[in-house]
Design a protein around this motif. Structure first.
Motif: not given
Length: 136
Positions: A37-38, A33-34, A57, A40-41
């Motif tokens: 998320t990176v 998920v980390l 991160w 996607k962002t």
């Protein structure tokens, strides 16, 4: 974590529904998920930027997980844990750095705005950060 390192700010990690070792190593679903998320962002920024952010991160999460903190999984009553965390933080703070002005001009409406915001979020989880220059 950068402010902890450069300015000595206090960091008190609270691990809610996640084991600190999982955060430390970013493995399993947490790591997936980390990364997602990176991606996607920062996808638009390119792979090099994305990998740089992911490394930062990961480093910050590892540092935070290595600090002494609170693991909610080790607590039976969350309300009691919150009270313990508040008491712990209050003992760590230098109360002399938190002056309250005698005549707080213009704060009433802002405080009311924050209270209304919190009340409107009653069915959701929210985090509120209040930042600004201290002093009177």
């Amino acid at each position: 974590m950068e402010c902890h390192r450069t300015h000595g700010q206090i960091v008190v990690p609270v691990f809610y529904d996640v084991d600190p070792s999982v955060v430390r190593h970013q493995n399993g679903d947490f790591g997936k998920v980390l990364r997602a998320t990176v991606k996607k962002t920062y996808f638009v920024s390119g792979d090099e930027r994305m990998e740089h952010v992911l490394a930062k991160w990961r480093s910050a999460l590892t540092q935070a997980a290595n600090l002494s903190g609170w693991d909610v999984n080790n607590c039976r009553n969350e309300a009691e844990l919150v009270q313990q965390i508040v008491e712990d933080i209050l003992t760590k703070l230098d109360i002399t750095l938190l002056p309250i002005t005698e005549f707080p001009v213009g704060l009433g409406s802002r405080v009311q705005g924050v209270i209304e915001f919190i009340e409107n979020q009653s069915s959701q989880i929210c985090i509120i950060g209040i930042w600004g220059m201290g002093g009177s």
